[in-house]
Write a protein that holds these residues in place. Sequence first.
Motif: not given
Length: 870
Positions: A724-747
């Motif tokens: 479900r990482s793609a869903e989490y990335v989308r939610l982080h970006l939509e709710h203004g948490r780019p740092a969390n999205a970057r951490a998931l993408l980096h992994d």
Amino acid sequence: MTVSFCAFAAVLCILLGSNRYMADCVQQEAQAKDELASLIALGQQLADASDLLTNEVRAYAETEDITHLNNYWTEVLATRQRDEVIQTLENDQLPDEEAAHLAQAKRCSDLLIDTETRSMHLILAAAGQDADDFPDEPLHRYVTRVMETPLSGADAALSAAQKRETARQILYDAAYEWAKYEIMSPIELFRQQTSDRLENEVARATAGRHTASEVQIFCLLCSLVLIAAVLWLLMRLYIVPLRRYTDVLSGAVPESIKVRVTPCGASEPYRFGQMFNRLRATLERELENRRTAEEQMRKARDEADSANRAKSEFLAQMSHELRTPLGAVTGYLYLLERTPLNAQQKRYCSSMYTSSETLMELINQILDFSKIEAGALTFETVVFDPTALLHAVRDMLEHSARQKGLTLKLDIQGKLPQAVSGDPTRLRQVLVNLAGNAVKFTEHGSVTIAAEAVQRNENGVTIAFAVTDTGIGIRSEDQARIFEPFEQADSSVTRKYGGTGLGLVIARRIVETASRGTHKLTLESREGHGSTFRFAMDFASAEPVPEPECERLPEMDEEKTVLLVDDSEINLVMECELLRSFGLQVDTAASAGDALRLAEQRVYDLVLLDIRMPDMDGYELAKRLRRLETYRAVPLLALTADAVGGVRERALDAGMNDCITKPVRPDRLYQVLQRYFALAVDAPETLVTDNGGLFRRERALATLGGDREQLAALCRRFLRAHSRSAEYVRLHLEHGRPANARALLHDLIGLAGNLGCDALSGASRVLLDEVHHGKMDTLPQFTEVFDRTIEELRSFAETQTEPLGKPMEQAAQKLKKLVENYDFSAVQWFEQHGGSLRHTMPPERFARLSEALERYDFERAAKLLDEKEE
């Protein structure tokens, strides 16, 4: 204060006295009321007792029922209610008049009893009854008492009927009624006088209570007046002075301390005003001195900042100027080694390479010392084999030692861990510095590099290192000085052995910084008897990582185009040849303007650009390239010889994807290019792999030695952790948490790449670059690639259910044995071979078994396996 205390004491005494007086009045009032009620009740009881006797004797005369006679004499002789009431009233010490009324009522009552006894005697005589007719006590005694009362001769001569008639007349005639009146009249007078007396007492008690209340109210009013007077004094003597002080201070200019107060009020505020004025004067002098000192410090700081900026600029410029030609030397050596060479030419190339490495080491030492001074020394965390690193250090210095006739020993005491997590580069730097110095300053004998794991725990290991030589040694007075920058034991050492005097300084700072001051680099030495340097480092536990095989760099896709931008002609030619040796098509530009013109004419797959250029630096060039629609997602890689901090951050902020430090190492450049060329930047979702999908299973199987079940286990682990990482990335970006999205993408970049999912790794990298620049245009493409990749991984994992050459029952028994013994290898075994059990139990139970093993809940896993057997 004394007057206030005395006044409060007086008011307190009055209040206490009035409260006491009020309590007494209330008690007297209540007592009087109780006595009034009691006496009224007793008077009523006395009247009731007299009426009871009259009623009983009349009832006996009418009915001749002996029960009434019994009741009458029971009251007179046994119950004696009338006598008890009279006795109670007499015990209360009544006034004489009331006592006389009570005595008169008692006398009249006794006379009336005699009359009533006569009537009862006549009734008994008329009935011909006497005491013998009533044998029961106490009636016999009562009748005897009646019969003892003599009758007159006239009464005795009457007939029975006349006797009865006479008895009734006695009880109802006027004489009897007057006798009754004679009894009740004193009783009524007694009750009236007693009631009046007690009511007067109640009235007096009530009046006393009212008086006490008035006294209390007066005292309270006096207290309020006194409190108001004290408060007024407090306000006048304390609050008003403090308010004046506050007004003066509030009205003062904040930047100025030239403010004075006028002392006023009581002694304390007055002294406070005087002390404030004295402190103000002292503070004014101190602030004046401080302003002078701050001005001097500001000037010194500005001079130091200017000197620091000049030094940083000098280091950056020096790094660039030194690394630029050194990069050309290294690059041409690499190209030269790829050409046919004879033995002598290879030896020349080796010597040149050694010299360039020595020069690079000198440059790195100077830059490391600069970072240490600035507090910018950084450490990385990678997995490495400490034993292999020690062997590499020995191999690196063995040639130099052999040339001097020295023996270079490696003494590993005990067994070191196969893999630890830490910074091998910094450890190698310390060991090479110490061992290199030992070889340098030793003419005869040996140099020993020793290592020992001195402390182990569940989190990691502490390894102690020692470098011992049989060299010249160091005098005790010089041992502290050699750890100072640019210092050696004496000037002759520099002339004879060379060196900058930075190696030991850097080594000590690395050891102290890595351990946060826990460990230090120490020295034991005697002049002429050699030296021993000791230090320790802490490392985290890690799993061994297989090292990749060393291969000749293969050529890349010839269709890939690269734009190379560098203002140095030598570097431009060398780097161009190096890129073409990889099989790439290369166009060159000697300036930023030429690069922009070429970029407008053609879209390149990748751009390599130097940062320091005369007309326009690389940062500005990157920003202009990003403004072009066709270069919005093209990888831009910075080439820089600057080794100072902040270069990489500035490059990323300018829109670049990565930063490559000069001198360019061919293998490092090849890896970076290969990683970025693996991305389908424009449409990553259309990337085609070797098996026609997004999951390059053949490459992953080759990495794992063809173990399909281990690959399936890795796929299942990836699906459990990241489905479900793609869903989490989308939610982080939509709710203004780019740092969390970057951490998931980096992994995802590393995990997907290691698993053979290059398309997903590339799409994650593209989206990560966009997120870094505040965009997310490729989020839909990333989501599509992610979903398709997950489906392929799930499909592959579900098809790998064959047992490992053993019956399914044996596989279940093996797993059961492992979990019953609480063997942690059961988790790894299940990840690798658990697919063979999937069809031997219901899917729900298999899922619970997988979850239990993930949580290391071996008891639950054993129960689930037992359920299967049932």
